[in-house]
Design an enzyme around this catalytic site. Structure first.
Site, PDB file in Angstrom:
ATOM      1  CB  CYS A  79      13.346  -6.772  17.249  1.00  0.00           C
ATOM      2  SG  CYS A  79      13.825  -8.103  18.362  1.00  0.00           S
ATOM      3  CG  HIS A 171      14.531  -3.486  20.245  1.00  0.00           C
ATOM      4  ND1 HIS A 171      12.963  -3.395  20.107  1.00  0.00           N
ATOM      5  CD2 HIS A 171      14.815  -4.563  20.734  1.00  0.00           C
ATOM      6  CE1 HIS A 171      12.718  -4.721  20.270  1.00  0.00           C
ATOM      7  NE2 HIS A 171      13.718  -5.405  20.546  1.00  0.00           N
ATOM      8  CD  GLU A 173      12.505   0.297  19.623  1.00  0.00           C
ATOM      9  OE1 GLU A 173      13.575   0.470  18.873  1.00  0.00           O
ATOM     10  OE2 GLU A 173      12.083  -0.711  19.957  1.00  0.00           O
TER      11      GLU A 173
HETATM   12  N1  GLN Z   1      11.305 -12.738  19.960  1.00  0.00           N
HETATM   13  C1  GLN Z   1      10.483 -11.925  19.147  1.00  0.00           C
HETATM   14  C2  GLN Z   1       9.916 -12.832  17.908  1.00  0.00           C
HETATM   15  O1  GLN Z   1      10.545 -13.671  17.608  1.00  0.00           O
HETATM   16  C3  GLN Z   1      10.996 -10.665  18.570  1.00  0.00           C
HETATM   17  C4  GLN Z   1      11.523  -9.990  19.707  1.00  0.00           C
HETATM   18  C5  GLN Z   1      11.501  -8.574  19.784  1.00  0.00           C
HETATM   19  O2  GLN Z   1      10.968  -7.922  18.878  1.00  0.00           O
HETATM   20  N2  GLN Z   1      12.088  -7.844  20.787  1.00  0.00           N
HETATM   21  O3  GLN Z   1       9.113 -12.356  17.613  1.00  0.00           O
END
Ligand code: GLN
Length: 195
Positions: A79, A171, A173
């Site tokens: 992410c 995610h 995890e």
């Molecule tokens: N929206 C976050 C970003 O742009 C990422 C979200 C996440 O890591 N769950 O950094």
């Protein structure tokens, strides 16, 4: 074998727990000195702008780049971690590593759909489908020719790999399924046995 989790912000503890549960020694990495003791690194989800700026402030960005360029060194970004690894980003993200030839669109799923769950077919992990949790996820809007897509959702890549780099927009995890952590541990192990 020891895997580090970049620990400046984000969901560090969940990654450490998952790594330990697949039998890997896991360390939070907060300083450049701690980079020396690990064989692979996870950059967790969180807020990519914050992680990027702190990473820069502590000199960790340079330490990661030096390590990556000097020897085979697997890195997995989830992410926000994916955003930091992406070569190109749509949406503000000032401090990045930019190692993987993909384009990431930050917060592309918008506010209403900011978080959702989906079952993913991931051939590299086999059956059954993987329970994926997306939290204000980025979208991978382009993958370069060197990048292999390992999973899709709604026609968009959500898991990709090029050499020693792995990214997931979701995610792993945050679920009780440990297969992506085991897959990454396998990448790190393969690297070590070649040295
Ligand atoms: N929206 C976050 C970003 O742009 C990422 C979200 C996440 O890591 N769950 O950094």
């Amino acid at each position: 074998m020891r895997i580090g989790v970049l620990a400046v912000q984000g969901d560090v503890r969940e990654h450490l727990t998952h790594l330990r549960e697949v039998g890997v020694e896991a360390l939070p990495v907060k300083t450049t000195e701690q980079m020396a003791g690990i064989h692979g690194l996870i950059i967790p989800g969180g807020e990519s702008t914050t992680i990027g700026m702190l990473m820069q402030e502590y000199g960790l960005d340079q330490a990661i780049l030096d390590r990556y360029r000097s020897e085979p060194f697997p890195i997995w970004g989830t992410c926000a971690g994916l955003i930091l690894l992406a070569k190109e980003v749509h949406g503000w993200s000032p401090a990045r590593l930019g190692l993987l030839d993909i384009t990431a669109d930050r917060n592309a799923y918008g506010r209403q759909l900011a978080s959702f769950e989906a079952w993913l077919e991931i051939p590299a992990l086999g059956e059954p489908p993987f329970p994926a949790v997306f939290i204000r996820a980025p979208r991978i809007s382009r993958v370069g020719p060197s990048v292999q897509t390992l999973a899709w959702h709604d026609g968009w890549p959500v898991m990709a790999r090029a050499g020693h780099l792995l990214v997931t927009t979701f995610h792993p995890e945050m679920t009780s399924d440990h297969r992506v952590h085991a897959y990454f541990a396998g990448m790190v192990e393969a690297c070590r046995s070649r040295v």
